[in-house]
Motif scaffolding. Sequence first.
Motif, PDB file in Angstrom:
ATOM      1  N   GLU A 160       0.863  -1.275  -0.091  1.00 34.85           N
ATOM      2  CA  GLU A 160      -0.015  -0.047   0.050  1.00 34.85           C
ATOM      3  C   GLU A 160       0.790   1.292  -0.270  1.00 34.85           C
ATOM      4  N   THR A 161       1.843   1.259   0.693  1.00 37.05           N
ATOM      5  CA  THR A 161       2.851   2.280   0.803  1.00 37.05           C
ATOM      6  C   THR A 161       3.379   2.594  -0.678  1.00 37.05           C
ATOM      7  N   THR A 162       3.660   1.447  -1.279  1.00 37.62           N
ATOM      8  CA  THR A 162       4.295   1.495  -2.667  1.00 37.62           C
ATOM      9  C   THR A 162       3.396   2.333  -3.727  1.00 37.62           C
ATOM     10  N   ALA A 163       2.104   1.945  -3.553  1.00 35.15           N
ATOM     11  CA  ALA A 163       1.106   2.543  -4.402  1.00 35.15           C
ATOM     12  C   ALA A 163       0.788   3.898  -4.146  1.00 35.15           C
ATOM     13  N   LEU A 164       0.927   4.112  -2.688  1.00 34.41           N
ATOM     14  CA  LEU A 164       0.645   5.568  -2.490  1.00 34.41           C
ATOM     15  C   LEU A 164       1.871   6.416  -3.197  1.00 34.41           C
ATOM     16  N   LEU A 165       2.959   6.090  -3.063  1.00 37.96           N
ATOM     17  CA  LEU A 165       4.098   6.580  -3.682  1.00 37.96           C
ATOM     18  C   LEU A 165       4.123   6.770  -5.114  1.00 37.96           C
ATOM     19  N   GLU A 166       3.654   5.677  -5.809  1.00 37.85           N
ATOM     20  CA  GLU A 166       3.476   5.769  -7.300  1.00 37.85           C
ATOM     21  C   GLU A 166       2.385   6.911  -7.721  1.00 37.85           C
ATOM     22  N   ALA A 167       1.241   6.687  -7.034  1.00 34.45           N
ATOM     23  CA  ALA A 167       0.383   7.697  -7.393  1.00 34.45           C
ATOM     24  C   ALA A 167       0.830   9.141  -6.972  1.00 34.45           C
ATOM     25  N   GLU A 168       1.471   9.407  -6.036  1.00 33.77           N
ATOM     26  CA  GLU A 168       1.945  10.806  -5.822  1.00 33.77           C
ATOM     27  C   GLU A 168       3.030  11.047  -6.984  1.00 33.77           C
ATOM     28  N   LEU A 169       3.964  10.352  -7.373  1.00 32.58           N
ATOM     29  CA  LEU A 169       5.062  10.327  -8.361  1.00 32.58           C
ATOM     30  C   LEU A 169       4.385  10.613  -9.685  1.00 32.58           C
ATOM     31  N   ALA A 170       3.172  10.239 -10.015  1.00 31.57           N
ATOM     32  CA  ALA A 170       2.435  10.168 -11.188  1.00 31.57           C
ATOM     33  C   ALA A 170       2.246  11.713 -11.541  1.00 31.57           C
ATOM     34  N   THR A 171       2.307  12.273 -10.482  1.00 28.06           N
ATOM     35  CA  THR A 171       1.953  13.975 -10.639  1.00 28.06           C
ATOM     36  C   THR A 171       3.018  14.843 -11.497  1.00 28.06           C
ATOM     37  N   GLY A 172       3.942  14.025 -11.530  1.00 33.72           N
ATOM     38  CA  GLY A 172       5.131  14.854 -12.245  1.00 33.72           C
ATOM     39  C   GLY A 172       5.696  15.991 -11.330  1.00 33.72           C
ATOM     40  N   ARG A 173       5.394  16.066 -10.190  1.00 31.32           N
ATOM     41  CA  ARG A 173       5.911  17.225  -9.605  1.00 31.32           C
ATOM     42  C   ARG A 173       7.483  17.048  -8.969  1.00 31.32           C
ATOM     43  N   TYR A 174       7.946  15.962  -9.008  1.00 32.72           N
ATOM     44  CA  TYR A 174       8.957  15.785  -8.112  1.00 32.72           C
ATOM     45  C   TYR A 174      10.472  15.390  -8.701  1.00 32.72           C
ATOM     46  N   ALA A 175      11.606  15.707  -8.176  1.00 36.80           N
ATOM     47  CA  ALA A 175      12.971  15.353  -8.817  1.00 36.80           C
ATOM     48  C   ALA A 175      13.594  14.261  -8.011  1.00 36.80           C
ATOM     49  N   LEU A 176      13.081  14.017  -7.070  1.00 37.93           N
ATOM     50  CA  LEU A 176      13.616  12.733  -6.231  1.00 37.93           C
ATOM     51  C   LEU A 176      12.568  12.195  -5.410  1.00 37.93           C
ATOM     52  N   LEU A 177      12.561  10.834  -5.316  1.00 33.70           N
ATOM     53  CA  LEU A 177      12.040  10.010  -4.475  1.00 33.70           C
ATOM     54  C   LEU A 177      13.031   9.427  -3.740  1.00 33.70           C
ATOM     55  N   ALA A 178      12.613   9.490  -2.170  1.00 31.53           N
ATOM     56  CA  ALA A 178      13.638   8.841  -1.205  1.00 31.53           C
ATOM     57  C   ALA A 178      12.991   7.929  -0.340  1.00 31.53           C
ATOM     58  N   VAL A 179      13.588   6.717  -0.377  1.00 34.33           N
ATOM     59  CA  VAL A 179      12.822   5.572   0.286  1.00 34.33           C
ATOM     60  C   VAL A 179      14.031   4.678   1.367  1.00 34.33           C
ATOM     61  N   ALA A 180      13.691   3.807   1.973  1.00 34.85           N
ATOM     62  CA  ALA A 180      14.378   3.060   2.606  1.00 34.85           C
ATOM     63  C   ALA A 180      14.220   1.580   1.864  1.00 34.85           C
ATOM     64  N   GLY A 181      15.348   0.828   1.708  1.00 35.72           N
ATOM     65  CA  GLY A 181      15.138  -0.394   1.244  1.00 35.72           C
ATOM     66  C   GLY A 181      14.333  -1.399   2.172  1.00 35.72           C
ATOM     67  N   ALA A 182      14.709  -1.432   3.353  1.00 31.81           N
ATOM     68  CA  ALA A 182      13.900  -2.246   4.399  1.00 31.81           C
ATOM     69  C   ALA A 182      13.692  -1.341   5.678  1.00 31.81           C
ATOM     70  N   SER A 183      12.654  -1.483   6.221  1.00 28.80           N
ATOM     71  CA  SER A 183      11.915  -0.823   7.315  1.00 28.80           C
ATOM     72  C   SER A 183      12.857  -1.221   8.565  1.00 28.80           C
ATOM     73  N   ASN A 184      13.457  -0.324   9.390  1.00 29.26           N
ATOM     74  CA  ASN A 184      14.143  -0.661  10.574  1.00 29.26           C
ATOM     75  C   ASN A 184      12.931  -0.923  11.838  1.00 29.26           C
ATOM     76  N   VAL A 185      11.897  -1.041  11.358  1.00 25.52           N
ATOM     77  CA  VAL A 185      10.828  -1.143  12.396  1.00 25.52           C
ATOM     78  C   VAL A 185      10.302  -2.668  12.463  1.00 25.52           C
ATOM     79  N   THR A 186       9.707  -3.057  11.063  1.00 28.30           N
ATOM     80  CA  THR A 186       9.097  -4.029  10.747  1.00 28.30           C
ATOM     81  C   THR A 186      10.019  -5.077   9.868  1.00 28.30           C
ATOM     82  N   GLY A 187      10.916  -4.556   9.455  1.00 27.17           N
ATOM     83  CA  GLY A 187      11.842  -5.324   8.362  1.00 27.17           C
ATOM     84  C   GLY A 187      11.497  -5.375   7.127  1.00 27.17           C
ATOM     85  N   GLU A 188       9.963  -4.820   6.822  1.00 32.11           N
ATOM     86  CA  GLU A 188       9.402  -4.811   5.272  1.00 32.11           C
ATOM     87  C   GLU A 188      10.303  -4.443   4.317  1.00 32.11           C
ATOM     88  N   VAL A 189      10.341  -5.049   3.133  1.00 33.13           N
ATOM     89  CA  VAL A 189      11.084  -4.642   2.053  1.00 33.13           C
ATOM     90  C   VAL A 189      10.418  -4.106   0.987  1.00 33.13           C
TER      91      VAL A 189
END
Length: 450
Positions: A160-189
């Motif tokens: 769901e986080t990925t989908a939210l980021l994709e939807a926001e990126l699609a607006t074409g407003r951004y120069a950079l997306l910054a993400v963690a490869g894996a969460s330091n809380v849940t381990g999610e990749v």
Amino acid sequence: MSTSTLSPARPRCPGSSGAVDALLPVVGADTLVPLATGGSTTYANLDNAASAPALVAVAARVAQVLPHYASVHRGAGWLSRVSTALFEQARAEVGAFVGARHDDLVVLTRSTTDALDLLSRAVPAGGRVLVADVEHHANLLPWQRSARTTVVPGGADAEETTALLEAELATGRYALLAVAGASNVTGEVLPLRRLARAAHDAGARIAVDGAQLLPHRRVDVGRDGIDYLALSGHKLYAPFGSGALVGRRDWLDAAEPYLAGGGATLDVRHDGVRWATGPDRHEAGSPNVVGAVALAQACTTLAALPPGALEEHEAALRARLVDGLTALAGVEVVRPRPRDAVGVVTCTVPGRSVSEVAAYLSAEHGIGVRDGRFCAHRFADALGLADGGLRVSTGVGTTSAEVDRLLAALRRFVTDGPELDYGVVDGHWAPLSDPRPAPGSLLAAAGPLR
């Protein structure tokens, strides 16, 4: 000891005995720690996500190069030439480990935090940045302080986080997306290739905080479409104060130098300065040669593991840990079974302070875990961890016996309670009567090193 004496084999995964051995030897695996209940025991380090111990191969490499340490880049002496060669070789080895493209820069930094702060100053003027609030502070605060950053709430899971980021990126407003490869809380990749495609399709670049991912998974920036990757040695079994930012050179060559000082300049006059380009531009001052060599050795040692060995070791330990925790009445696991995750698991013991539980595990069982909100306060709050969680994290030196020790200790806590009385002492949970010596006195009591 040379690295050739280390022969990493595939770990024994759950079978008839269910035993899982350490994948690689780490320094301190047999260290004894005192117990508040009397006696001592071998330390069980289940706090690898905070700082991982040094690989034996890394410590051996550091011992090998220390007699050759000297100034770098401008020294004419033989040891200066040796140290310069070691430093630049380390840069190349770190780049090779993460699949750096031929024209990428490998800037050697102090840590992931240092690398991301550097990158935050290299985003072109007017360029907007997109980040989710699930990030560690190292990949949130450098961006959040800018009015050009949009912080979106994370979803119920990585998908769901990925989908939210994709939807926001699609607006074409951004120069950079910054993400963690894996969460330091849940381990999610997160699906990095998918997010990289979405960023590039929208005319943006992607920066990845690799601190929690690289100790568990191989990353190839060229293959995966990653524009910038930040990493830390102390997460990657090389705790000698080094990290790196790997990525495209145009933004970095155009950015203001990260530090102003020696080594970053081509010429200094009373009326101006000509700054260097390339990694020198952002590496002013005397570099951490030993830390760079240690980081490179960690990369080389991990790269030499048999294909799939790292993932197999981690999966076996995480499954054992999650299964054991979810079977314990009185323990709740946060997002126990995401689609893809590394060896980081967070839980709570409802009705008890997680800081008390962590103090109990240390004082009565010699087990090290992490408690709190893990420098990811916004994400922790969203997960219902406003009072913190108990994080258990495995590494290449972790065994199934250590996981079993933790599970047995927690079972005893929730069924019988701790043997000692606990309270807040000097701002931290601890036994109210603790016969153990002060931590700072333990090594000092051994006398001067010889």
